[in-house]
Design an enzyme around this catalytic site. Structure first.
Site, PDB file in Angstrom:
ATOM      1  N   ASP A  74      -5.669  43.586 -57.322  1.00 11.88           N
ATOM      2  CA  ASP A  74      -4.311  43.540 -57.676  1.00 11.88           C
ATOM      3  C   ASP A  74      -3.821  42.921 -58.899  1.00 11.88           C
ATOM      4  OD1 ASP A  74      -4.133  45.276 -55.604  1.00 11.88           O
ATOM      5  OD2 ASP A  74      -3.938  43.576 -54.098  1.00 11.88           O
TER       6      ASP A  74
ATOM      7  N   GLU B 129      -6.082  44.805 -62.263  1.00 15.38           N
ATOM      8  CA  GLU B 129      -5.783  46.289 -62.531  1.00 15.38           C
ATOM      9  C   GLU B 129      -4.162  46.479 -62.404  1.00 15.38           C
ATOM     10  OE1 GLU B 129      -9.595  48.466 -60.428  1.00 15.38           O
ATOM     11  OE2 GLU B 129      -7.812  48.115 -59.116  1.00 15.38           O
TER      12      GLU B 129
ATOM     13  N   VAL C 186       3.040  44.844 -53.852  1.00 18.61           N
ATOM     14  CA  VAL C 186       2.089  45.638 -54.249  1.00 18.61           C
ATOM     15  C   VAL C 186       1.955  46.834 -53.621  1.00 18.61           C
ATOM     16  CG1 VAL C 186      -0.527  45.761 -55.364  1.00 18.61           C
ATOM     17  CG2 VAL C 186       0.516  43.580 -55.306  1.00 18.61           C
TER      18      VAL C 186
ATOM     19  N   TYR D 121       1.758  46.271 -49.672  1.00 16.32           N
ATOM     20  CA  TYR D 121       1.618  44.887 -48.907  1.00 16.32           C
ATOM     21  C   TYR D 121       2.502  43.852 -49.984  1.00 16.32           C
ATOM     22  CZ  TYR D 121      -2.352  44.475 -46.021  1.00 16.32           C
ATOM     23  OH  TYR D 121      -3.156  44.621 -44.821  1.00 16.32           O
TER      24      TYR D 121
ATOM     25  N   TYR E 159       2.382  39.739 -51.078  1.00 18.45           N
ATOM     26  CA  TYR E 159       1.668  38.495 -51.110  1.00 18.45           C
ATOM     27  C   TYR E 159       2.455  37.667 -51.600  1.00 18.45           C
ATOM     28  CZ  TYR E 159      -2.586  41.807 -50.870  1.00 18.45           C
ATOM     29  OH  TYR E 159      -3.266  42.752 -50.399  1.00 18.45           O
TER      30      TYR E 159
ATOM     31  N   ASP F 113      -9.013  24.417 -63.873  1.00 20.99           N
ATOM     32  CA  ASP F 113      -9.512  23.743 -64.909  1.00 20.99           C
ATOM     33  C   ASP F 113      -9.382  22.382 -64.762  1.00 20.99           C
ATOM     34  OD1 ASP F 113     -10.216  22.701 -67.073  1.00 20.99           O
ATOM     35  OD2 ASP F 113      -8.878  23.704 -68.561  1.00 20.99           O
TER      36      ASP F 113
END
EC number: 1.4.3.21
Length: 645
Positions: free
Chosen positions: A301, A304, A382, A385, A387, A445
């Site tokens: 998701d 792409e 998406v 769904y 998120y 990081d």
């Protein structure tokens, strides 16, 4: 390739890490259209800030505002990367990508695919054979095609699953047209294949959740008021935030959505760096069903679909409560026009129960301090769904990353009365939802008290000499190379990982550290020989640690769309087996949700929480919250220091 433009300073860019403004996006597009992307066949996948190097930022040198752009030329079916200098108006880099490289989809490509499928004569005729003639009620849901040993021919493909509604606002996911799949070539602008197996009838029972279908709302829940009469405790200057002892910068990209930069904690009047950059790196949703349609569901998701572009515009009282600060997200459509997702990111404070408490039974006194957290979030839709991604910062230095999954199940059809071993029947009319996983990878990081860090794995072990049979201890093991740091969770050993700085010591002369507590540390269920496992090798393990390289940004590689997984991603980079002791490190954590579907997940799914914690582990010399006030500062008053005599 030069175009006169205003400098970024002229539009009020306050910091080199600020996301591109709409004006800067327009400038970058104009420069490209005046240069190598002049043809009308070019489509813009993304235009975003090219972040300056960490070395330049640390040195405080003047940095040039630059834009990274990814484009597709539909006329030649090839993709390109570009770098635009926004101050000079020049294209400083232009690179044609490999023949089979496919960047993420653009939002308007989803609409284009659906509209083209709806108008295709072959599709219309096939649906008519099924008795479906009102095309306005048919829903074509474009998915990525993945890679299954075929279609590696440079075609930019979408794979549309098909559903139908009974009426305009009926839930289409109650009525999948199973084994009916339309393949659309975006570059060619045409349907290239139709698969149609009519053996399974379309389930007819409804599954709606709108008020008009479920009836009157209950009336016994009384209001909960969240008020901050003196306003929020955070201060925001542009994209910079200071809250309690935390400070950081808010970023946004089309692919990652919310990004946190330069996360620091103030300790004894010193801002100590913790994480330089943190974001969602990748996610994949593989399905465990062997049925023809379901076996090829494995959407990436982020890589792409550009999940940042799918962010919702958040609303007060629904998505966020309290004193809110919103941040907009700026992106670009396929024709190069800038567009804004208003209120893409929400930031607010929440009460979080007690932080610490002790009742001194000898003195009859109690001391209690309440915790609170700063919540920075965005929510993406998406297809079926939702998120919701949350970064939580706590007063004691703890960091939590949480994903709340909700929305509607991706459903399938079977013969009425059958029960698939690979899913949950949702009714007796042939509707079921396959078992699947939601796998996430977060890239962090680290810069813990400085740039040179190391990582230890910590397991609980039993000493050989254990006469009381009660002894156990935590044993540290230094992870020295990238290959050694490819690790899985182990609940039996109570495993966690520590990120440390050997050059910075705490009061007991131990390296300062944060520990990663690996909750929801599942691994990919698909076998190693499966195509999805080869493409999502980041999900085979939970911990990865790499020596910093600014080109290594996404766990499944830069362009996972239709990729084989053979040449990019964590599993490729770590083959170099670089030294990771006292180095500039990136820590990658994979976690997930093993979704064994319940009846309670239908027709809309109650949210499921998954995530992980980062806790200071000897980073401070003692509890850093001893200075919290005893007053609770609630509308009802209250004092957290009491004498019970």
């Amino acid at each position: 390739m030069t175009l006169d433009i205003e400098t970024s300073a002229a539009v009020g860019v306050a910091h080199p890490l600020d996301p591109l403004s709409r004006a800067e996006i327009s400038r970058a597009v104009a420069v490209l259209k005046e240069g190598p992307a002049a043809a009308e066949s070019f489509r813009f996948i993304s235009v975003e800030l090219r972040e300056p190097s960490k070395a330049d930022l640390r040195a405080g040198v003047q940095v040039v505002r630059e834009a990274d752009a990814v484009l597709v030329d539909r006329a030649v079916a090839r993709s390109f990367e570009a770098v635009v200098n926004l101050e000079t108006g020049t294209v400083t880099a232009w690179k044609q990508l490999g023949e089979n490289v496919q960047p993420p989809f653009m939002l308007d490509e989803f609409a284009e695919c659906e509209e083209a499928c709806r108008k295709d004569p072959q599709v219309i005729a096939a649906l008519a054979k099924r008795g479906l003639t009102d095309l306005d009620l048919v829903c074509f849901e474009p998915w990525s095609v993945g890679y299954f040993g075929e279609d590696n021919e440079g075609r930019r493909l979408m794979r549309a699953l098909v559903f139908v509604r009974d009426e305009a606002d009926d839930s289409p996911y109650a009525h999948p047209i199973e084994n009916f799949i339309v393949f659309y070539d975006l570059n060619a602008g045409e349907v290239v294949k139709l698969e149609d197996d009519q053996k399974i009838p379309v389930p007819s029972a409804r599954g709606n959740y709108l008020p008009k279908y479920v009836g009157p709302a209950r009336t016994d829940l009384k209001p909960i008021e969240i008020t901050q009469p003196e306003g929020a405790s955070f201060q925001v200057t542009g994209n910079h935030v200071r809250w309690a002892d935390w400070s950081f910068r808010v970023g946004f990209t089309p692919r990652e959505g919310l990004v946190l930069h330069q996360l620091k904690f103030r300790d004894q009047d010193v801002d100590r760096p913790v994480i330089n950059r943190a974001s969602l790196s990748e996610m994949v949703v593989p399905y465990g069903d062997t049925a023809p349609v379901q076996a090829k569901k494995n959407a990436f998701d982020s890589g792409e679909y550009n999940i940042g572009n799918m962010a919702n515009s958040l609303t007060l009282g629904c998505d966020c409560l309290g004193e809110i600060k919103y941040f907009d997200g700026h992106s670009v459509d396929s024709l190069g026009n800038p567009w804004t997702i208003e209120n893409a990111i929400c930031m607010h404070e929440e009460d979080d129960s007690i932080l610490w408490k002790h009742f001194d039974f000898r003195e009859g006194t109690a001391e209690t301090r309440r915790n609170r957290k700063l919540v920075i979030s965005f929510i993406a839709t998406v297809a079926n769904y939702e998120y919701a991604f949350y970064w939580h910062l706590f007063l004691d230095g703890t960091i939590e990353f949480l994903v709340k999954a909700t929305g509607i199940l991706s459903t399938a059809g079977q013969q009425p009365g059958e029960k698939s071993p690979y899913g949950q029947s949702l009714n007796n009319d042939g509707l079921y939802a396959p078992i699947h996983q939601h796998m996430f990878n977060v890239r962090m990081d680290f810069e813990l008290d400085g740039i040179n860090n190391s990582v230890y794995e910590v397991d609980m072990e039993y000493p050989e000499h254990n006469p009381t049979h009660t002894a156990f201890m935590a044993v540290d093991r230094l992870l020295e190379t990238e290959q050694a740091a490819i690790r899985k969770t182990n609940e039996a050993k109570h495993r966690f990982w520590k990120i440390v700085n050997h050059d910075s010591k705490n009061i007991v002369n131990e390296p300062v550290a944060y520990r990663l507590i690996p909750t929801n540390g599942i691994q990919l269920a698909a076998g190693d020989e499966s195509y999805v496992s080869k493409r999502a090798q980041f999900a085979r393990n939970n911990l990865w640690v790499t020596a910093y390289d600014r080109t290594e940004r996404f766990a499944a590689g830069e362009y996972p769309n239709q990729a084989t997984g053979a040449d990019d991603g964590l599993h490729i980079w770590t083959q170099k087996d670089r030294n990771i002791v006292d180095q500039d490190l990136v820590v990658w954590y994979t976690f997930g949700m093993h979704h064994v579907v319940r009846l309670e997940d239908w027709p809309v799914m109650p949210r499921q929480n998954i995530g992980f914690m980062l806790e200071p582990h000897g980073f401070f010399n003692q509890n850093p919250t001893l200075n919290l006030p005893t007053e609770t500062r609630t509308t009802n008053g209250g004092h957290c220091s009491t004498n019970n005599h």
